[in-house]
Design an enzyme around this catalytic site. Structure first.
Site, PDB file in Angstrom:
ATOM      1  N   ARG B 221       0.854  -1.185   0.000  1.00  0.00           N
ATOM      2  CA  ARG B 221       0.000   0.000   0.000  1.00  0.00           C
ATOM      3  C   ARG B 221       0.891   1.237   0.000  1.00  0.00           C
ATOM      4  O   ARG B 221       1.971   1.218   0.584  1.00  0.00           O
ATOM      5  CB  ARG B 221      -0.874   0.032   1.260  1.00  0.00           C
ATOM      6  CG  ARG B 221      -2.024  -0.950   1.235  1.00  0.00           C
ATOM      7  CD  ARG B 221      -3.149  -0.478   0.301  1.00  0.00           C
ATOM      8  NE  ARG B 221      -4.266  -1.401   0.275  1.00  0.00           N
ATOM      9  CZ  ARG B 221      -4.474  -2.316  -0.674  1.00  0.00           C
ATOM     10  NH1 ARG B 221      -3.641  -2.436  -1.692  1.00  0.00           N
ATOM     11  NH2 ARG B 221      -5.529  -3.102  -0.619  1.00  0.00           N
ATOM     12  N   HIS B 269      -0.596   0.936  -9.954  1.00  0.00           N
ATOM     13  CA  HIS B 269      -1.364   0.013  -9.094  1.00  0.00           C
ATOM     14  C   HIS B 269      -1.950  -1.141  -9.931  1.00  0.00           C
ATOM     15  O   HIS B 269      -3.158  -1.373  -9.916  1.00  0.00           O
ATOM     16  CB  HIS B 269      -2.484   0.761  -8.345  1.00  0.00           C
ATOM     17  CG  HIS B 269      -2.886   0.038  -7.082  1.00  0.00           C
ATOM     18  ND1 HIS B 269      -3.303   0.665  -5.942  1.00  0.00           N
ATOM     19  CD2 HIS B 269      -2.913  -1.305  -6.785  1.00  0.00           C
ATOM     20  CE1 HIS B 269      -3.583  -0.232  -5.001  1.00  0.00           C
ATOM     21  NE2 HIS B 269      -3.352  -1.437  -5.498  1.00  0.00           N
TER      22      HIS B 269
END
Lengths: 306, 306
Positions: B221, B269
């Protein structure tokens, strides 16, 4: 009696150090400073000058300084009866496989697309993966390891070779099944030995049989590829691009069109580099076996070409 | 009674199609067009607006649309008693591992060096490999698979996690052994879950404990990384570079310094993207289980945070 190292344009010191570590007494002469050619019984060769071996009246054994022996077999001055050995090194296999897996993953995960996007500050999450099926031409020690590693990672893999095989752990296609092999894949890895059968196999005719967008990885020998056929095959869409480590002329000449072709990624023949420390013991072992007339290790079968 | 999909800024159609394929009768409402909030019993969330769940008086179950649930747990409006499930998908693991292995191989085989050499037409065969030892922070399903695959490929790997472990198939270091872990590696992969313990763990203090030249891969993350500490750590040589897939703010803002930093490679991502077709059956299954009051699958443990 001595060894001769004949490897023009490369620094032989790392080989001398590695060999002396295993046999401090060994006599080594190095090309082009060979003072006593009559003493040379074993020649260690990498890209030696054609015909040069005629200098050695007492030569009994030739060793390649790498896994390949095409540079030796293609010299008509090498007597038919002369035994030739090569380097077999797990580290060579390991490096080669890592290089190929890197090429497969960079294609699958579109590394060059994301590099371009970064330069243009583009955030594009769509379709991050290109599904791949990998075909490996040449299923010996090197090709077999590539197949095993990619299979373990969960990729679909198939093999291709010149001989028929009764059993093989992956789908296998022989010479007559080239079209079927190419129909099954979109990443084509060349790990064939260089022989008269395989020279120029990566040519226009083969590329036109590929599924559109196939990605080529050539880590075998430059002569497997008909270089002038590559950019047209990319332009016509048969190939989407290529990763090359080997070339017809090395170093790749400055005027060669591959340097400036963004769809071709180049590396300077470093996919798998023989490690002298790992190779020295088998060279010394064969030197001893030759002197005591014992069976040699890693002996090349000339009919097979490797 | 219905499902609600709340995933602002993304096209929900692919999810609707995948869910309907498994349950053609299912009622689905999609944010922001939710006409009957009182009918919603299960909410499928990805980056939902904070507090929005208060709209649903009859909500009984929350599902993440991915493997991570930090976006749900960090919303104080989510009731403590509300069960939360997440997607567990082998394909997620497979994609994540491929991405990490790609990053490791590109560092090991110096892809960016050879890309630069190609641009400058430089043929340099020296030192083609950087020896690597890979440390994986987070040794759950994702980290464990990365360790297994790299180990199979012949790389030295070690793991790091917050808990003590009595047995583990690879060298393992727990929280107190961070320095020892970092002493053992030169590629650092972050695959930790995002929890209050792990937020900001990739910071100046950790980087200064790294072996000089360590390469960072963050695929967990964005909040694991203190972003302003990264470029200074590279400038000071603690890190040689980084491959990042996640950021504090996504999409990464145009003015962010990472875009133009050549020693940092960015992807948007996409290391591991949930596949709706693979995830739909477990969402439908949990919807049925919730309605018939059966034990849920892939239930999140809130204390653990995943």
């Amino acid at each position: 009696m001595s060894l001769a190292i004949i490897s023009p344009g490369r620094n032989p010191q790392i080989w001398i150090d590695a060999l002396r570590k295993y046999d401090p007494e060994i006599k080594i002469q190095v090309y082009p400073e060979i003072q006593h050619p009559e003493e040379v019984e074993m020649a260690l060769l990498w890209q030696h000058p054609r015909g040069y071996l005629k200098t050695f009246p007492n030569l009994k054994l030739i060793s390649s300084l790498g896994a390949g022996v095409d540079h030796i077999l293609s010299d008509p001055a090498v007597p038919d009866s002369m035994p030739i050995v090569r380097i077999v090194d797990e580290k060579l296999t390991w490096s080669m496989t890592n290089y190929v897996v890197m090429g497969v993953l960079n294609f699958h995960r579109q590394l060059t697309r994301y590099q371009k996007d970064q330069k243009r500050k583009v955030w594009d999450m769509t379709n991050p993966e290109i599904p791949v099926r990998v075909g490996v031409m040449g299923v010996g020690a090197l090709g077999g390891d590539v197949l095993d590693k990619l299979n373990y990672m969960g990729f679909d893999v198939v093999g291709f070779g010149f001989s028929e095989k009764e059993s093989f752990p992956y789908p296998y296609f022989s010479k007559k099944q080239l079209q079927e092999f190419l129909d099954n894949i979109n990443v084509l890895v060349c790990l064939l030995p260089l022989t008269p059968d395989t020279e120029g196999i990566l040519n226009k005719n083969l590329f036109e049989k590929c599924q559109k967008g196939t990605f080529l990885i050539n880590v075998a020998r430059g002569k497997h590829l008909v270089e002038e056929d590559l950019i047209p095959a990319i332009d016509e869409g048969y190939l989407s691009g290529a990763l090359l480590d080997v070339y017809r002329v090395e170093p790749l000449p400055e005027e060669h069109p591959f340097w400036e072709e963004s769809r071709i990624q180049l590396t300077p023949h470093i996919a798998s580099v023989t490690n002298p420390t790992a190779a020295a013991p088998q060279i010394i072992e064969n030197f001893k076996r030759m002197k005591s007339n014992q069976a040699l290790i890693n002996l090349v079968n000339r009919d097979r070409g490797y």
